[in-house]
Design a protein around this motif. Sequence first.
Motif, PDB file in Angstrom:
ATOM      1  N   LEU A  27       0.826  -1.203   0.000  1.00  0.00           N
ATOM      2  CA  LEU A  27       0.000   0.000   0.000  1.00  0.00           C
ATOM      3  C   LEU A  27       0.863   1.256   0.000  1.00  0.00           C
ATOM      4  O   LEU A  27       0.495   2.280  -0.590  1.00  0.00           O
ATOM      5  N   LEU A  28       2.023   1.182   0.652  1.00  0.00           N
ATOM      6  CA  LEU A  28       2.964   2.304   0.611  1.00  0.00           C
ATOM      7  C   LEU A  28       3.360   2.597  -0.831  1.00  0.00           C
ATOM      8  O   LEU A  28       3.397   3.755  -1.252  1.00  0.00           O
ATOM      9  N   PHE A  29       3.652   1.563  -1.593  1.00  0.00           N
ATOM     10  CA  PHE A  29       4.004   1.745  -2.999  1.00  0.00           C
ATOM     11  C   PHE A  29       2.824   2.320  -3.774  1.00  0.00           C
ATOM     12  O   PHE A  29       2.997   3.201  -4.625  1.00  0.00           O
ATOM     13  N   PRO A 110      -0.578  10.485   5.456  1.00  0.00           N
ATOM     14  CA  PRO A 110       0.809  10.134   5.774  1.00  0.00           C
ATOM     15  C   PRO A 110       1.132   8.745   5.270  1.00  0.00           C
ATOM     16  O   PRO A 110       0.288   7.849   5.289  1.00  0.00           O
ATOM     17  N   TRP A 111       2.370   8.560   4.857  1.00  0.00           N
ATOM     18  CA  TRP A 111       2.815   7.279   4.347  1.00  0.00           C
ATOM     19  C   TRP A 111       3.274   6.344   5.458  1.00  0.00           C
ATOM     20  O   TRP A 111       3.259   5.133   5.292  1.00  0.00           O
ATOM     21  N   PHE A 112       3.705   6.935   6.589  1.00  0.00           N
ATOM     22  CA  PHE A 112       4.343   6.127   7.624  1.00  0.00           C
ATOM     23  C   PHE A 112       3.620   6.298   8.950  1.00  0.00           C
ATOM     24  O   PHE A 112       2.936   7.286   9.192  1.00  0.00           O
ATOM     25  N   GLU A 113       3.854   5.291   9.814  1.00  0.00           N
ATOM     26  CA  GLU A 113       3.347   5.380  11.175  1.00  0.00           C
ATOM     27  C   GLU A 113       4.111   6.484  11.898  1.00  0.00           C
ATOM     28  O   GLU A 113       5.307   6.659  11.674  1.00  0.00           O
ATOM     29  N   SER A 114       3.418   7.194  12.758  1.00  0.00           N
ATOM     30  CA  SER A 114       4.088   8.230  13.531  1.00  0.00           C
ATOM     31  C   SER A 114       4.332   7.692  14.925  1.00  0.00           C
ATOM     32  O   SER A 114       3.400   7.447  15.677  1.00  0.00           O
ATOM     33  N   LEU A 129      11.170  12.133   1.301  1.00  0.00           N
ATOM     34  CA  LEU A 129      10.862  10.992   0.436  1.00  0.00           C
ATOM     35  C   LEU A 129       9.592  11.256  -0.373  1.00  0.00           C
ATOM     36  O   LEU A 129       9.522  10.950  -1.562  1.00  0.00           O
ATOM     37  N   GLN A 130       8.589  11.830   0.290  1.00  0.00           N
ATOM     38  CA  GLN A 130       7.332  12.101  -0.411  1.00  0.00           C
ATOM     39  C   GLN A 130       7.489  13.205  -1.449  1.00  0.00           C
ATOM     40  O   GLN A 130       6.690  13.297  -2.376  1.00  0.00           O
TER      41      GLN A 130
END
Lengths: 188, 252
Positions: A27-29, A110-114, A129-130
Amino acid sequence: MSAVSLNSNTETLGWRAWLEVHGSKLLLFARQQTRSEQDAEDIFQEALVKLAKKTAAGEFTGGQDAWIPYLYTQIRREAIDLGRKVDRRDRREQIVVEDQKSLQGTTSDPWFESASDMNERADILKQALQELPDKFSEVVVMKIWGDQTFADIGEALDISINTAASRYRYGLEALRKRLATQRSTGEL
Amino acid sequence: MNDQDLHNLEQELRAMTPAALTPELLDQCELQLFGANLAAMRPAGLSTDQLDACEHSVIENELHSLAPRALEKSFLDQLEHIPAEVGLMELEPQPLSNEFLDKLADKLENADAPVAIETTEENVIPFPSATQKSPAKNWKWYASAAAVACIGIFTGLTLTNPGTTNSPLAANQAADQFQPISSDNLQNVSTESTFLQAQDRGIVLSNGSNPTHYRAVRVIQMETVTLKNDAGQTIQVQRPVEKTVLMPVEAD
């Protein structure tokens, strides 16, 4: 759908269990390939449906280990198809919205867990990165979190192995420069 | 050990006779020389590429430590159903029978033809025949109308017209022909309805929680009522009647 076993050394997971383990990086991709969370989920789901159809029809060669490279390739194809379908005017409008969001310094998807112990440097890396050009960020995402080889990346993105490796290095270099810039301005 | 010490050591070694150099002494000297050479070495600086590679490794490790956002539970539940949905997609519905296909083709070819509406008997209001004898429910209305008509005709024929001669010839002539009829005790003899015209007004939908489709048809008839008084004189009264007939129809 019955899970397919690759070999005796590979643990075969049920469908949901497999998704819980590998779904987030795929899903990140998909998020990297699209402009919204909804589009990311749509193309990810479409790719999974195609995988399920091929597996059910007995046309998929390879076990669960082969699912990930296949899904990376399929997600990218779905993203390309989606991009063609979306009206140019709508895309411009969405890009305007994204620009406004970046100016505000926040991203709604957001793409990542905080994590609570996440340092400032990690936050800068996430944002950098984004903001990387797509052709670099997609290689970085597949290499870092997908554990894909440059050969797999080249096949999924329809580029040569050398190009994949070069883009990966350029991507990391761009991130390094961004961190260096933050250091020089005193923000880091 | 600095250069001066090295020089002094070398001088001592040269001054020594070969016989005085025991193996132990030789090893000790070699170790001291080796140590001196090592100390004299300067570590080479890392190149720019090497430094960048080190930084890239650090960045790679930091990126690895970032966790991609996990799938939402609701989305995961949705994805979990994909194999079942794919299984359902593989099921093919039963093909249409040839009989049904022929019926459909026939319907499509005759789409412009009037549609035969199938209704149950109790819901069918039959079209009246060309002449139909049925008792008039409100024949007394007809009797009243007949009486008024008689009076009106008699008055019209007997009254003098200012523009004409004193003795209206036409009125006298008509009066000879027209025999006034008493309107007392007018009784209904017969009632006939003559069908004149029917117009299809289309499909209407009834109100309520379970609406039903009806085909509305406007029917125009001519009702003729024959009345007779005690003297045996008869009079016929006609009046047009318009009705809207609703016939239940099947609709998709």
